[in-house]
Write a protein that holds these residues in place. Structure first.
Motif, mmCIF file in Angstrom:
data_model
loop_
_atom_site.group_PDB
_atom_site.id
_atom_site.type_symbol
_atom_site.label_atom_id
_atom_site.label_comp_id
_atom_site.label_asym_id
_atom_site.label_seq_id
_atom_site.Cartn_x
_atom_site.Cartn_y
_atom_site.Cartn_z
ATOM 1 N N CYS A 1 63.418 -23.605 -8.629
ATOM 2 C CA CYS A 1 63.459 -23.277 -7.184
ATOM 3 C C CYS A 1 62.510 -21.988 -6.882
ATOM 4 O O CYS A 1 62.463 -21.502 -5.743
ATOM 5 N N ARG B 1 72.833 -20.656 -2.771
ATOM 6 C CA ARG B 1 71.867 -20.790 -1.991
ATOM 7 C C ARG B 1 71.874 -20.372 -0.286
ATOM 8 O O ARG B 1 72.836 -20.831 -0.259
ATOM 9 N N ASN B 2 70.832 -19.766 0.229
ATOM 10 C CA ASN B 2 70.962 -19.414 1.695
ATOM 11 C C ASN B 2 70.504 -20.644 2.410
ATOM 12 O O ASN B 2 69.410 -20.305 2.887
ATOM 13 N N ASP B 3 71.028 -21.725 2.412
ATOM 14 C CA ASP B 3 70.658 -22.870 3.117
ATOM 15 C C ASP B 3 71.963 -23.428 3.847
ATOM 16 O O ASP B 3 72.899 -23.582 3.313
ATOM 17 N N ARG C 1 79.803 -21.766 0.143
ATOM 18 C CA ARG C 1 79.758 -20.057 0.323
ATOM 19 C C ARG C 1 81.033 -19.879 0.929
ATOM 20 O O ARG C 1 81.707 -18.651 0.690
ATOM 21 N N MET D 1 67.687 -24.195 -11.114
ATOM 22 C CA MET D 1 69.002 -24.817 -10.668
ATOM 23 C C MET D 1 69.422 -25.368 -12.319
ATOM 24 O O MET D 1 68.452 -26.096 -13.061
ATOM 25 N N VAL E 1 73.301 -11.908 -0.126
ATOM 26 C CA VAL E 1 73.639 -13.012 -0.621
ATOM 27 C C VAL E 1 75.080 -13.428 -0.870
ATOM 28 O O VAL E 1 75.832 -12.413 -0.758
ATOM 29 N N HIS F 1 72.966 -24.230 -7.141
ATOM 30 C CA HIS F 1 72.846 -22.703 -6.903
ATOM 31 C C HIS F 1 72.459 -22.081 -8.378
ATOM 32 O O HIS F 1 72.191 -22.919 -9.239
ATOM 33 N N GLN F 2 72.138 -20.628 -8.334
ATOM 34 C CA GLN F 2 72.156 -20.172 -9.628
ATOM 35 C C GLN F 2 73.578 -19.877 -10.196
ATOM 36 O O GLN F 2 74.429 -19.071 -9.594
#
Ligand code: GLC
Length: 442
Positions: free
Chosen positions: A20, A77-79, A86, A25, A101, A33-34
């Motif tokens: 990414c 992920r910031n999506d 989250r 991923m 984050v 996510h990580q």
């Protein structure tokens, strides 16, 4: 391996497809996510392909580190698409969570030191020292957190508060503990009303993977329930301990910690940093304390209940991890290798199964309850070499590569047939395949 060049190219293609930018991923559909120990394994393979990218994989873990030193098992992920993930964790309930984050509130096995050293081994000394310096504070504060938060009685063994911290999510020692403690009333009600099947319809993981290759819905709900309790305590271990259902000094985690501490000492020496005396004391204690997990009656190591100090005598792949720790005697290592040679235990055609075949919990395709995983094979291969079992290590390397070559970069594999199971295009399977081809004699 005859097919190694082709296998190598295919493995690189998986890593490229899952990249990414900042991190890789673990698997695009299942795990977007990580993840902490995934990134460590990925960097160990990626270093043979692109050293700068391997460094980035580990540097990107720094953005998720909590102010108290904790490294979370997931950085989200910031999506907008993943808001629910989250919100589920709500890391912001803790004053220590990072601002920019969202993360989980628990950790995963401490593979970071190994990954830093492996990536460093692919560089010349001046660059390697610089690399060590870039990662030093992150690593040191993480190990300090492990002891200050997770070893409250200074026993040398670090405790875990959730099965996801073990990395082997539904491994039998943990699921048996789950079953031995009364489930919360809302889960029991669903069970009595035969509604678990209905709840299962809402699971995202079983849309792409057969349900008998994953956790049971009961296990998933029980794990969510523990997570909810941790969140209510803002992920503060001292508050959690007062009300926790169970806490375990896990064998897999602590074996990896023994080795990680050794790497940390090596890094400190290389860059002339001092290790704080309390941490040095804890490090020495952990090596000794691992021996308390040995059971002379069955001739195996086990995890231990933090409160009662009872060994949880449920065999799993963790039994073999003290080989990777490297702190056990040659005699003990030989005893473990006998288990590996036994076809009814850990020695089916495509070893090493995550649960021995003789266990009533063994299921060839169910997640951490039987299948062979490439990351645990990698750890065992390393341990075998350390104790001089080079033929065993070569054989395991060969069977692992053969399995991946025939069945693809699966998340895990049936230990009897070598067939793929779980998700596909799994990053650590690809990364560690690269490392096995590049670093081991076969
Ligand atoms: C599963 C595995 C865990 C891994 C994660 C992401 O939860 O059990 O070890 O880190 O997936 O791949």
């Amino acid at each position: 391996m005859q097919d190694a060049p082709d296998l190598l190219d295919r493995a690189k293609a998986v890593l490229e497809a899952n990249d990414c930018g900042e991190y890789t991923m673990p698997a695009p559909q299942l795990y977007p996510h990580q993840w902490l120990w995934d990134s460590c394994f990925i960097a160990i393979g990626e270093r043979h392909v692109d050293i700068e990218r391997a460094k980035m994989e580990l540097l990107s873990l720094q953005r998720g580190q909590w102010q108290n030193g904790m490294l979370p098992n997931i950085i989200f992920r910031n999506d907008p698409h993943f808001r629910a993930d989250r919100d589920f964790w709500r890391s912001w309930v803790s004053p220590f969570a990072p601002d920019h984050v969202a993360t989980s509130g628990i950790t995963q096995p401490p593979m970071l030191a190994e990954a830093i050293v492996s990536v460093g081994a692919s560089m010349a000394w001046p660059e390697r020292r610089q690399w060590y310096r870039q990662m030093w504070n992150t690593l040191l504060s993480y190990h300090q957190w492990l002891y200050s938060e997770r070893d409250p009685h200074q026993e040398g063994l670090v405790l875990l508060v959730h099965p996801w911290e073990v990395g082997l999510d539904n491994t039998p020692p943990w699921t048996s503990e789950l079953a031995n403690h009364q489930l919360p009333s809302w889960i029991r009600a669903l069970q009595t009303l035969h509604l678990l099947g209905l709840v299962g319809l809402f699971r995202r993981d079983t849309r792409s993977i057969p349900v008998d290759e994953r956790f049971s819905t009961l296990e998933v709900l029980a794990m969510f329930d523990i997570q909810r309790r941790l969140r209510r305590k803002a992920y503060d271990t001292s508050k959690i301990l007062d009300h926790s259902l169970f806490t375990i000094e896990d064998l897999n985690f602590n074996s990896i910690l023994v080795r990680a501490n050794e790497h940390l000492e090596h890094i400190a020496k290389s860059i002339r940093e001092d290790i704080p005396p309390e941490l040095s004391e804890s490090i020495a204690k952990t090596r000794e304390a691992l021996e308390q997990l040995w059971d002379p009656y069955t001739g195996q190591y086990y995890s231990r209940d933090f409160i009662t100090h009872h060994l949880l005598k449920e065999p799993s792949i963790a039994t073999l991890m003290p080989l990777y720790a490297g702190s056990i005697s040659q005699e003990r290592a030989e005893q473990l290798v006998k288990l590996l040679e036994n076809e009814h235990q850990f020695g089916p055609p495509y070893p090493v199964p995550s649960v021995p075949l003789s266990s009533p919990n063994f299921h060839p395709k169910r997640y951490w309850q039987g299948p062979t995983w490439v990351n645990t094979n990698w750890l065992i291969i390393d341990g075998l070499r350390r104790y001089g079992f080079h033929d065993h290590a070569d054989a395991l390397t060969e069977s692992t590569l053969e399995m991946v070559d025939h069945s693809g970069f699966a998340e895990y594999f049936d230990p009897n047939s070598g067939e793929a199971a779980g998700g596909d295009n799994f990053s650590w399977t690809a990364a560690l395949t690269i490392d096995l081809i590049k670093s081991n004699k076969t």
